[in-house]
Design an enzyme around this catalytic site. Structure first.
Site, mmCIF file in Angstrom:
data_model
loop_
_atom_site.group_PDB
_atom_site.id
_atom_site.type_symbol
_atom_site.label_atom_id
_atom_site.label_comp_id
_atom_site.label_asym_id
_atom_site.label_seq_id
_atom_site.Cartn_x
_atom_site.Cartn_y
_atom_site.Cartn_z
ATOM 1 N N TYR A 5 0.835 -1.201 0.000
ATOM 2 C CA TYR A 5 0.000 0.000 0.000
ATOM 3 C C TYR A 5 0.876 1.260 0.000
ATOM 4 O O TYR A 5 0.682 2.167 -0.805
ATOM 5 C CB TYR A 5 -0.940 -0.008 1.207
ATOM 6 C CG TYR A 5 -1.691 1.285 1.388
ATOM 7 C CD1 TYR A 5 -2.752 1.623 0.541
ATOM 8 C CD2 TYR A 5 -1.341 2.189 2.383
ATOM 9 C CE1 TYR A 5 -3.436 2.819 0.691
ATOM 10 C CE2 TYR A 5 -2.014 3.378 2.541
ATOM 11 C CZ TYR A 5 -3.064 3.702 1.697
ATOM 12 O OH TYR A 5 -3.724 4.886 1.848
ATOM 13 N N GLU A 27 -10.641 6.900 5.902
ATOM 14 C CA GLU A 27 -9.900 7.658 6.920
ATOM 15 C C GLU A 27 -10.779 7.875 8.155
ATOM 16 O O GLU A 27 -10.294 7.799 9.286
ATOM 17 C CB GLU A 27 -9.404 8.998 6.371
ATOM 18 C CG GLU A 27 -8.303 8.888 5.340
ATOM 19 C CD GLU A 27 -6.980 8.326 5.846
ATOM 20 O OE1 GLU A 27 -6.771 8.248 7.076
ATOM 21 O OE2 GLU A 27 -6.147 7.954 5.007
ATOM 22 N N TRP A 35 -4.264 1.556 10.680
ATOM 23 C CA TRP A 35 -4.537 1.565 9.244
ATOM 24 C C TRP A 35 -4.534 0.143 8.690
ATOM 25 O O TRP A 35 -5.281 -0.170 7.769
ATOM 26 C CB TRP A 35 -3.554 2.460 8.498
ATOM 27 C CG TRP A 35 -3.867 2.500 7.035
ATOM 28 C CD1 TRP A 35 -3.116 2.000 6.023
ATOM 29 C CD2 TRP A 35 -5.053 3.022 6.423
ATOM 30 N NE1 TRP A 35 -3.749 2.188 4.816
ATOM 31 C CE2 TRP A 35 -4.948 2.816 5.036
ATOM 32 C CE3 TRP A 35 -6.201 3.649 6.916
ATOM 33 C CZ2 TRP A 35 -5.927 3.206 4.138
ATOM 34 C CZ3 TRP A 35 -7.177 4.034 6.016
ATOM 35 C CH2 TRP A 35 -7.042 3.809 4.642
#
Length: 178
Positions: A5, A27, A35
């Site tokens: 990523y 987000e 994350w």
């Protein structure tokens, strides 16, 4: 997964409504979580939230909310689910003016941070605070200044890659403008 990523996607410009709405939504879901949790669940989020098509998400009903709360593949947080639906409606409203992409990108700072290796990580800026306030005025929720700074990093609006990183400048947004 995280390495891929960060090496391929993070910090690259996102300039389409669906893609930006997805990043904005993820987000918000990430707030308070890692994350990596969100990234692992991203395929399920895409299915659960109609590929983050704002028109489809804005039409979600209480039945959809209950469905989402029962979906173990996503983060089952009622407030964040309702925020995503509200933000879809706000995205549609924003089309009447400037549109989500141009609105968010209008908060791009005139310079990007220039972090050295090992320096403290910036978590918000004057621009992320201004973006947060402006989005709230437009009906968006779960868009605090730290979350908006993370969005700005993720979509290449700021280049948070440390100086000397093989990824520094890879977005093309800041080439020659650092």
């Amino acid at each position: 997964m995280l390495r891929e990523y960060y090496d391929i996607e993070w910090g690259m410009p996102v300039r389409d409504e669906r893609g930006l709405f997805e990043r904005l939504s993820l987000e918000a879901f990430q707030s308070g979580l890692s994350w990596s949790t969100i990234l692992r669940k991203r395929p399920a989020f895409r299915i659960a939230f109609a590929e983050f098509e704002p028109d489809a998400v804005a039409a979600f009903t209480e039945k959809d909310v209950e469905r989402l709360l029962g979906d173990a593949g996503i983060v089952r947080n009622r407030a964040k689910i309702l925020a995503t639906i509200a933000n879809a409606a706000a995205t549609i409203q924003l089309r009447e003016d400037v549109g989500l992409v141009d609105f968010i990108w209008s908060f791009q700072p005139s310079a990007t941070p220039v972090p050295g290796p090992g320096e403290p990580v910036i978590t918000q800026s004057a621009e992320s605070l201004a973006l947060s306030k402006a989005l709230r005025k437009r009906g968006f929720v779960f868009v605090g200044p730290t979350t908006m700074y993370a969005l700005m990093e993720a979509i290449g609006m700021v280049d948070a890659h440390p100086v000397g990183s093989h990824r520094r400048g890879s977005s093309g947004v800041w080439t020659g403008r650092v």
